[in-house]
Each structure stands twice: as structure tokens, then as C-alpha cells.
Scaffold this active site. Structure first.
Site, PDB file in Angstrom:
ATOM      1  N   HIS A 100      38.979  41.572  41.348  1.00 53.93           N
ATOM      2  CA  HIS A 100      39.767  41.261  39.902  1.00 53.93           C
ATOM      3  C   HIS A 100      40.017  39.812  39.821  1.00 53.93           C
ATOM      4  O   HIS A 100      39.791  39.126  40.819  1.00 53.93           O
ATOM      5  CB  HIS A 100      41.067  41.826  40.124  1.00 53.93           C
ATOM      6  CG  HIS A 100      40.929  43.500  40.179  1.00 53.93           C
ATOM      7  ND1 HIS A 100      41.078  43.942  41.544  1.00 53.93           N
ATOM      8  CD2 HIS A 100      40.677  44.430  39.310  1.00 53.93           C
ATOM      9  CE1 HIS A 100      40.884  45.341  41.295  1.00 53.93           C
ATOM     10  NE2 HIS A 100      40.492  45.572  40.088  1.00 53.93           N
ATOM     11  N   HIS A 153      46.124  49.803  32.314  1.00 55.62           N
ATOM     12  CA  HIS A 153      46.809  50.155  33.545  1.00 55.62           C
ATOM     13  C   HIS A 153      48.400  50.355  33.597  1.00 55.62           C
ATOM     14  O   HIS A 153      48.785  51.429  33.971  1.00 55.62           O
ATOM     15  CB  HIS A 153      46.490  49.251  34.492  1.00 55.62           C
ATOM     16  CG  HIS A 153      45.103  49.302  35.145  1.00 55.62           C
ATOM     17  ND1 HIS A 153      44.793  50.071  36.142  1.00 55.62           N
ATOM     18  CD2 HIS A 153      43.681  48.678  35.008  1.00 55.62           C
ATOM     19  CE1 HIS A 153      43.561  50.296  36.684  1.00 55.62           C
ATOM     20  NE2 HIS A 153      43.118  49.428  35.844  1.00 55.62           N
ATOM     21  N   PHE A 168      47.604  47.927  41.615  1.00 55.83           N
ATOM     22  CA  PHE A 168      46.209  48.003  42.136  1.00 55.83           C
ATOM     23  C   PHE A 168      45.923  49.046  43.332  1.00 55.83           C
ATOM     24  O   PHE A 168      44.922  49.753  43.436  1.00 55.83           O
ATOM     25  CB  PHE A 168      45.678  46.619  42.464  1.00 55.83           C
ATOM     26  CG  PHE A 168      45.027  45.829  41.180  1.00 55.83           C
ATOM     27  CD1 PHE A 168      44.459  46.154  40.309  1.00 55.83           C
ATOM     28  CD2 PHE A 168      45.261  44.408  41.394  1.00 55.83           C
ATOM     29  CE1 PHE A 168      43.766  45.536  39.370  1.00 55.83           C
ATOM     30  CE2 PHE A 168      44.903  43.599  40.223  1.00 55.83           C
ATOM     31  CZ  PHE A 168      44.258  44.385  39.424  1.00 55.83           C
TER      32      PHE A 168
HETATM   33 CU1  C2O Z   1      39.998  47.424  39.577  1.00 58.76          CU
HETATM   34 CU2  C2O Z   1      41.022  48.316  36.319  1.00 58.76          CU
HETATM   35  O1  C2O Z   1      41.143  47.620  38.170  1.00 58.76           O
END
Ligand code: C2O
Length: 594
Positions: free
Chosen positions: A209, A344, A362
Site C-alpha cells: 500500500h 474500508h 489492513f
Molecule cells: Cu490492500 Cu484495500 O487494501
């Protein structure tokens, strides 16, 4: 010149990572602290990894980065006769001729967990099974049925039944099977929570990321997840549904994931946002009390900013360069930042779970089936950017040659390269089109000419570095004014917010406004709203801080604000969550070639 002192502790390695504007400057030192130490403001940070966090149940007895293997990038460069020049700690850059791609990890050295939040629910390890056979380079199949990914909210009952059957089969596999849902979810955890160290640079972790690896890693990850599901139901045309959050009709959690008895369900989601709640693509950790119409409008502007305004160069859209030997997290691209990260956090259960599990952290995100449909839409945005909006991928070998390790649908461990995932059709899948209402969501222009010149706001040097415990407004100088259309076509004016240091385990959001008030009022659908920063919690034990950067495109914004002739602009940073745990070291304007 820096001196390197060598430690003798076999299992206590110190390493550093640097702010985005300074070279990596690893040092070894003997202070037995677990915490980040500031050497010089905004220059070098030092942190420790110790054996304490190594998991005795992991795949290897060689798991913790040890000093003997702690050969950092600088030493490699120096060791090859100064061929690439010598860097120094004052900030001279290392010649880029030495840039090499981050390589697929050595899975036998996977060490997990090392970077987990407190109370993380990881019973054993996130490391995959160690392959029993040699890892080979993956070849894309030359033929085969096309897999068409459809919007999740439009999926037929027949399709839903198929996906449920496939995911049930996946959930029923033994957790040690590389195709099991546990292992599929763990892939995310190992690649995001310091499970892997970089080949040849064991003091640096692999982090997929906050850099240019974001799109290609997740594309490959979904590719195999999809192929495995298809294999489990013996249907090579099986394709993941995408969560169409960029279109008003798809802005709720898709119903197919909401039946509690379904294999597509996950209990760890925020129940306050179950349908019919409209998603907030700018989500900052709490409800903002907006009406559905207001949310939809802001969502479409957020999409426009990420796909158009802030997507005029490869790095603005895809994230910052990240090569072998680099510290992680150089900077997210526009799509990863917003809306990817807020989505998320919006889904994850930050009401009842300690770390916003599953989607909001994560390490646990891959445990929610909705994750894969969220990322299918993120991936679709990459396709749209490239195929419909004229976006251009990086051409650097250090990006194209980057590689990852997966188990394919036949249980073979394979190495895959970024260069082989640049064409979704060649990979055998496509997206069923859905309207793109955000292409028409550019905020209306509104002149702010003369505003910055008349303002009494301080200049950057008088304010930065700064802790974002409240809104901060500064005057930022521009070195090029009144550029011609041609010049603007050649170069994007980029607002670079550097040395953003966040508490790694916190959700952090701040917003950026240009030529607005000290406390910008109103919604995020006005021309002064340029974009924002979102950080998903990721780790805690080995380091308490992450340092990264944010880049936002200004060409279009300054034209819309009538500010192209001005020497300075006013920039306001407004923390919305995580304020007080964010330090920002610099803000400046750069010009990057388009
Ligand atoms: Cu690897 Cu949306 O994260």
C-alpha cells in the site's frame, strides 16, 4: 559522511526510513528502545525490530531480520565501487540508475505477526504454506473464456447462488490449504503487515500500500482469488462482482453480502451503515449528518477529484515510486487515498471491534468477502483511467519488473510480474460497463482572484513543521504563474505535502482546501476542495509511526478558482480524524511532466 557502527546483537536490528524528500539513510545503533527516535526533525527516523515480536510458530527459524543480513541499499551501492555515486545524509539523492524492482518475497522467511495492532485476532500466522515445489514464473493462459465482472447490485439470483457455492467451498477447505478462505485473507495480511522482508534488503519490509505497487498487487490478488473460486465450482467463467460505489445506484453495501446465513456475509461490519445507508466516500470515522442527496453529490465530486483532477500523471493517480531498498509508504495515489481507504473504514466495525475489523484494518480486511468486490471496483477505476481517460501507466523497469508470489488455481506457487497485469483483457476478464456520473461532477468555478494576496496568513516557513491538531492555513508560493495552455498541458502543478507522520495504528483523515477560509465551511462539493488524505491503520509493534506524503493536482483547481496569475495560494489543511497525531513537515508546489 555518515559512519556506520555495527551491532553484535544477533537479533536486534535498527533501521531507518526517511522522509519522502531525503534518501534512505540506514544507520545501525545500539539504543535498546522500542520507539521511534527523532534524529533531526524531518530527516531520518530510526526504529527497531526485535525478536520480541517474532512468532515461534512461523515458517522459518530465520524469521527476524538479523544484523548479518541487514545489508542496506546504501551499503550495496557503496560496495559496488561507487558506480552509482555516493549519497550523504544531508539529502543528496542516490542516482536512479540503481533502482531495481521489489522482488517477490522469500516465503521461507515470512515472519508473522510482527506488525499487528493490540488485540489483533490472529491465532497463528498470516504466512502462506511454504511451497513444496519450485516457484515458477506465471504464464497467462493464452486462451480461455472471458470472465465478465458485473456490478454487485445488479447480480442475478443465479449468479449470487454460484458465488455463494464457490465461497462456501473455499471456506470449507482446511485452513492450511492455499485455496482456503483463511489463506486467501492472509495474503493481504502478510503483504501489508510486515510479513515479508525485501529480498536483499531484509531491513525493509514489503508493503503493497501507499505506493505504486497498490494497483498491480491488488489486481493479481483478485485474479487468483477469482480463478480459484471458478475452479472450486468448475466454472472458468466465474467473475467477481464489483461494488459499484461510484454510481448512485451502487452506493450502499450490496445486498448480496447482507444475508447473515450466506457465505458472502461477514459479521464484522458497522451495522450503522447497513442498507439503505448511503456510503460516504470521504468517510472520516463518523457520521456527518448529511442527507442522502448531499452524500451522493459529495461522493461524485470525490470521484471526479480522484479520477480527473488529481489523476493527470501516473504517480498522482497510481502512487509514488517504491523500489528495492526503499522504506515503505512513499505516498498513495489519488484512488487509493480517496475513496479506497475511507470505504474500508466505513465498512469495518469500528463500533464493536477493537481495530475496526474486518475491513477497517489492513491485517483483517481480506476476511470480508466484500473486500474483493470493493477492490474489483478499485481495479475497474484503473481500467477506466487507462482506457477512457487517457491515463498512462509507469514505464519504469523498477515498476514493470516488480513481482509478487501467489498460489494459482492449480495450487502451484507462482511468481507474477507487474508487466504482465497491464491488460485486463489479456488476463481474461472485463468489466460490464456502468454509467460514470462523476465525469460530470466537476464543481462549478468560482473566482478567488486576489484572495491570497490580501490574506494575512503566514507563509509555509513560519508554520511548518506543524501538528495538525486544528485547521492550519498557510500561503504557498508558486514559481510559475500565468502559464500558457501549452505549458499546462505539459506540466501539472502539484501541491506536495511531505513528511506526513501519522500514528500507524490510527485512522487518520485530513482535507485540503485552496483559497478558502481558515475554517472552510460547507460541503466537499465546492471548487476549493482539492482532496484529502486517508490512512488506514496498519501496524503497531515494530513502529508507532508511518511517514508518507500526499500529492494533489492543481492545474484544474487554480483555473477554476481564477488563481492562475497569483504568486501565492492559500492552503488550508483540516484534520477530521486523527488530529493531533498527525505531523506534517512540508508543503510546497512542484511541477511534474504529464
Ligand atoms: Cu490492500 Cu484495500 O487494501
Amino acid at each position: 559522511m555518515a559512519s556506520f557502527t555495527t551491532l553484535t546483537f544477533p537479533c536486534l536490528a535498527a533501521f531507518s526510513s526517511s522522509s519522502p524528500n531525503s534518501p534512505n539513510s540506514p544507520l545501525f545503533f545500539s539504543a535498546p528502545s522500542q520507539f521511534l527516535l527523532r534524529k533531526k526533525p524531518n530527516q531520518t527516523r530510526l526504529r527497531l525490530i526485535s525478536c520480541r515480536s517474532a512468532n515461534p510458530n512461523n515458517n522459518s527459524d530465520d524469521n527476524a531480520p538479523s544484523l548479518s543480513r541487514n545489508i542496506d541499499r546504501r551499503n550495496v551501492l557503496l560496495g559496488i565501487g561507487g558506480l552509482y555515486g555516493v549519497a550523504n545524509l544531508a539529502g543528496t539523492t542516490i542516482a536512479s540508475a540503481a533502482d531495481t524492482a521489489i522482488q517477490a518475497p522469500d516465503v521461507t522467511k515470512c515472519h508473522y505477526p510482527t506488525d499487528l495492532p493490540d488485540n489483533a485476532d490472529v491465532p497463528d500466522t498470516c504466512c502462506p504454506p511454504v511451497p513444496a515445489v519450485t516457484i515458477s514464473d506465471y504464464q497467462l493462459p493464452a486462451d480461455g473464456a472471458m470472465r465478465t465482472r458485473v456490478p454487485a447490485h445488479l447480480a442475478s439470483d443465479e449468479f449470487i447462488a454460484k458465488y455463494e457455492a464457490a465461497l462456501s467451498a473455499m471456506r470449507n477447505l482446511d485452513p492450511s490449504h492455499p485455496h482456503s478462505f483463511t489463506q486467501q485473507a492472509n495474503i493481504h495480511c502478510a503483504y501489508c503487515n510486515a510479513g515479508y522482508q525485501q529480498v536483499d534488503f531484509p531491513s525493509e519490509v514489503i508493503q503493497v500500500h501507499n505506493s505504486w505497487l497498490f494497483f498491480p498487487f491488488h489486481r493479481w490478488y483478485l485474479y487468483f482469488y477469482e480463478k480459484i473460486l471458478g475452479k472450486l465450482i468448475n466454472d472458468p467463467t466465474f467473475a467477481l462482482p464489483y461494488w459499484n460505489w461510484d454510481n448512485e445506484s451502487g452506493m450502499t453495501m450490496p445486498n448480496m453480502f447482507m444475508t447473515s446465513t450466506s457465505s458472502l456475509y461477514d459479521a464484522n461490519r458497522n451495522a450503522n451503515y447497513f442498507p439503505p445507508a448511503i456510503i460516504d466516500l470521504n468517510y472520516a470515522g463518523s457520521d456527518r449528518g448529511l442527507t442522502d442527496d448531499e452524500l451522493i453529490k459529495e461522493n461524485l465530486v470525490a470521484m471526479y477529484r480522484s479520477m480527473v483532477t488529481n489523476a493527470t500523471t501516473s504517480d498522482l493517480f497510481m502512487g509514488q515510486k517504491y523500489v528495492a531498498g526503499d522504506a515503505p509508504d512513499p505516498g498513495q495515489g489519488s484512488m487509493e487515498n480517496i475513496p479506497h481507504t475511507p470505504v474500508h473504514r466505513w465498512v469495518g466495525d469500528s463500533v464493536n471491534q477493537p481495530n475496526g475489523e474486518d475491513m477497517g484494518n489492513f491485517y483483517s480486511a481480506g476476511r470480508d468477502p466484500l473486500f474483493y468486490s470493493h477492490h474489483a471496483n478499485v481495479d475497474r477505476m484503473w481500467v477506466i483511467w487507462q482506457q477512457q481517460l487517457g491515463g498512462k501507466n509507469f514505464t519504469d523497469d523498477a515498476w514493470l519488473d516488480a513481482s509478487f508470489l501467489f498460489y494459482d488455481e492449480n495450487e502451484n506457487p507462482v511468481r507474477v510480474y507487474v508487466k504482465d497485469c497491464l491488460d485486463n483483457a489479456k488476463m481474461g476478464y472485463e468489466y460490464q460497463p456502468s454509467a460514470l456520473p462523476w465525469t460530470n461532477s466537476k464543481p462549478a468555478a468560482s473566482s478567488t482572484a486576489g484572495l491570497a494576496a490580501a490574506s494575512t496568513a503566514l507563509s509555509v516557513a513560519d508554520v511548518f513543521p506543524v501538528t495538525l491538531d486544528k485547521a492550519v492555513q498557510v500561503k504557498v508560493a508558486r514559481s510559475k504563474t500565468s502559464r500558457t495552455e501549452d505549458e499546462k498541458g505539459q506540466e501539472e502543478e502539484v501541491l506536495v505535502i511531505g513528511g506526513i507522520e501519522v500514528s500507524a495504528d490510527q485512522y487518520v483523515r485530513f482535507d485540503v482546501y485552496v483559497n478558502d477560509d481558515e475554517q472552510p465551511a460547507g460541503g466537499k462539493d465546492k471548487p476549493q476542495y482539492v482532496g484529502g488524505f486517508a490512512h488506514l491503520p496498519q501496524k503497531q509493534q515494530s513502529s508507532t509511526k508511518t511517514t508518507t506524503s500526499l500529492r494533489l493536482g492543481l492545474n484544474e483547481v487554480l483555473a477554476d478558482l481564477g488563481a492562475e496569475d497569483e504568486d501565492t495560494i492559500l492552503v488550508t489543511l483540516v484534520p477530521t480524524v486523527g488530529g493531533g497525531v498527525v505531523n506534517v513537515s512540508s508543503i510546497a508546489i512542484e511541477y511534474s511532466a504529464k
